[in-house]
Design a protein around this motif. Structure first.
Motif, PDB file in Angstrom:
ATOM      1  N   ARG B 179       3.720 -26.546  26.754  1.00 23.25           N
ATOM      2  CA  ARG B 179       3.876 -25.945  25.245  1.00 23.25           C
ATOM      3  C   ARG B 179       4.271 -27.073  24.455  1.00 23.25           C
ATOM      4  N   VAL B 212      -2.459 -26.090  20.263  1.00 21.59           N
ATOM      5  CA  VAL B 212      -2.011 -24.791  19.507  1.00 21.59           C
ATOM      6  C   VAL B 212      -1.899 -25.506  18.198  1.00 21.59           C
ATOM      7  N   GLU B 213      -2.449 -24.941  17.182  1.00 28.19           N
ATOM      8  CA  GLU B 213      -2.231 -25.342  15.716  1.00 28.19           C
ATOM      9  C   GLU B 213      -0.982 -25.561  15.123  1.00 28.19           C
ATOM     10  N   GLU B 214      -0.449 -24.298  15.246  1.00 23.13           N
ATOM     11  CA  GLU B 214       0.844 -24.115  14.744  1.00 23.13           C
ATOM     12  C   GLU B 214       1.991 -25.181  15.336  1.00 23.13           C
ATOM     13  N   TYR B 215       1.517 -25.666  16.226  1.00 22.74           N
ATOM     14  CA  TYR B 215       2.494 -26.570  16.883  1.00 22.74           C
ATOM     15  C   TYR B 215       2.422 -28.006  16.321  1.00 22.74           C
ATOM     16  N   CYS B 236       7.488 -19.798  15.053  1.00 26.08           N
ATOM     17  CA  CYS B 236       6.277 -19.590  15.986  1.00 26.08           C
ATOM     18  C   CYS B 236       6.767 -18.315  16.693  1.00 26.08           C
ATOM     19  N   LYS B 238       5.840 -17.837  19.816  1.00 22.11           N
ATOM     20  CA  LYS B 238       6.043 -18.395  21.009  1.00 22.11           C
ATOM     21  C   LYS B 238       6.484 -19.827  21.080  1.00 22.11           C
TER      22      LYS B 238
END
Lengths: 334, 334
Positions: B179, B212-215, B236, B238
């Motif tokens: 991640r 992951v777009e949010e990342y 987020c 996670k």
DNA sequence: CTGAAAGCGCTTACAG
DNA sequence: CTGAAAGCGCTTACAG
């Protein structure tokens, strides 16, 4: 670059004088000719020569700046404000990064004179004798920003470095500290070197705190020097409970050194900096600092210089701007 | 400033031509006259006019530099090297701090042209259409340093930003991270914005790690943006175990944000930066970073520009310098 | 409103 | 080796 004013005059079917007029004020030219000239300029992609113009006008619209070290945060901040203000006023700036090299500074000053710059801003206060003589004889307007060498006649914009340092040290004593180390600047610098030291010393004296020789050391304002000096101070048998550094960078170096030695700021040792640069909010804990109005000094320096160039208000010789203690997280009561 | 070559000629009892000769090569002048002239120069404190000279020679010995933001460490480092190298080669530099303002950049370029600067160095890669046209038409030598806008013909000195970013992300995956967040630069910047993002993305892809777009979020390379973007990422559900920031400043901002939220670097989250500026050794933990040879790029930029000015070796169009991963303390295995 | 000419402070063929 | 003169590319009294 081949196209010159003569070419556009020919193309537009007018005289060089007329072209020059529309290039400048635009007065005394009929709309008809004005149009023709503008069209010719456009088609030829003509760009008038600043340097031919400067020669005639005896004005270069150039401001020269000498900084001791561009990569030091305080200098890059002041430089960016100088550039911004100069640009707004239609001046361009030439930069000399003297890199602590007095010969380079002298050489640059001579170049500035040859270039006929309209004015000079100096943020360095180390000068040798030949430079002092040069500054005495030159008739280009000069202003010092955040610096003030001794025995010279030019305008200086500074905080009261003595008082600011006094207040910083006094703040530490007000927190109950009795063992206060000092990481000073370059002793060749009158205001940021000597005056800050004097402020520290007198604050201690007036608070009946003895001056410990081992607690005092001088550096070049850099983080690296702050680190290595702190390292030396940490070798004292009796550690200080607080450190006053004459620049934020040295303060951060000191903090890192303290951390790397397994001690905590401010729990074991309080640290206060000087300047108010960006690092104060970067380090953890955030750095308490005696701040100078750096940006404002840059702006003022240019504005006063331009005034002097325009021969207005030459009465001012020194401007004292306010210092301000900004408390963050790096100092605590003992 | 009143004294000119004519005055020293008169004083020395020689012709203007002779004075000019001793001022320059000194050839074809008898020792006797040479002495007389030197004496006159000395006594009159004569300083030849660079600008009159420039007009005749069609050479100003001026190099112009455009930086996006002087106060950013990477720019002040490159600027200081540019100044140093220029000075060694007898050139002076004019600085434009464009402050992310494209109109200002365009305005300055026009001024540089009017000033007949001998060459231009640009460390910014955001250009609008009118600037692109301008760069296309201008016949002043230009080199881009640590920047490479698309669709333009001038020399660029850059690291392989795609590969460097790829390697940085791959390093994180090699530590077992799955991640991995990305704090990117300005998407208008081809190399430091887009290519670094592409490197990150493809490294993930080739390691079968889903994007992951949010990342992923983009900023302006500043510490402040690094902080606020990290703050968003920490919201987020996670959390990522590692963050790759497209500049050291943003990485430090991210580290501070992580700390301020009670988490630890690298125990909770690993952070890697990009550039190799001074902050890497300032923060704690010290920042692992994908480094560019910043100083060398500054030096090379000036050297190549001068070569181009002197019409030597115009064959080079792009120089790729090496990037290097420097491991410090801000990343660990997961 | 318009333009011919002098001048800003240098350098450099050219002639001697 | 030395110097008179033209020219670099502009601006600005001056005259019309």
């Amino acid at each position: 670059m081949a196209v010159k004013i003569k070419d556009v005059a020919k193309k537009a079917g007018v005289s060089v004088t007329t072209v020059s007029r529309v290039l400048n004020d635009g007065k005394y030219v009929s709309d008809e000719l004005k149009e023709k000239v503008k069209k010719a300029i456009e088609e030829l992609n003509y760009s008038p020569s600043f340097i031919a113009r400067s020669l005639v006008l005896k004005k270069t619209n150039l401001l020269a700046v000498i900084v001791p070290n561009i990569t030091a945060s305080v200098n890059s901040i002041i430089l960016s404000k100088i550039e911004e203000t100069a640009s707004k006023n239609n001046y361009n700036i030439i930069v000399c990064n003297m890199a602590e090299n007095l010969d380079k500074q002298y050489k640059y000053l001579n170049i500035f004179k040859e270039m006929r710059v309209d004015g000079i801003i100096i943020t360095n206060e180390k000068i040798d004798d030949k430079t002092r003589d040069f500054l005495e004889s030159i008739n280009i307007p000069i202003v010092f920003a955040s610096a003030k060498p001794s025995n010279q006649k030019h305008i200086a914009i500074v905080v009261n470095n003595y008082q600011a340092a006094y207040d910083a040290a006094e703040y530490l004593t007000s927190l109950g500290h009795k063992r206060i180390a000092f990481i000073g600047g370059d002793r060749r610098d009158i205001t940021s070197g000597q005056e800050r030291y004097n402020g520290y010393r007198n604050a201690l004296k007036n608070n009946k705190i003895p001056l410990v020789e081992e607690y005092v050391e001088f550096g070049n304002y850099s983080l690296q020097d702050g680190y290595s000096i702190m390292n030396k101070i940490l070798k004292c048998k009796k550690l200080p409970t607080a450190v006053f550094a004459a620049s934020d960078d040295m303060a951060v170096g000191a903090i890192n050194c303290i951390k790397d030695n397994g001690l905590k700021v401010p729990d074991d040792i309080s640290v206060i900096g000087f300047d108010g640069t960006a690092v104060v909010d970067i380090v953890r804990p955030r750095l308490t600092s005696m701040e100078q109005p750096i940006k404002e000094m840059g702006t003022m320096a240019v504005e006063m210089l331009i005034q002097k160039i325009n021969k207005q208000q030459t009465l001012v010789n020194e401007v004292i701007v306010n210092h301000e203690l900004v408390v963050r997280d790096s100092c605590k009561k003992v």
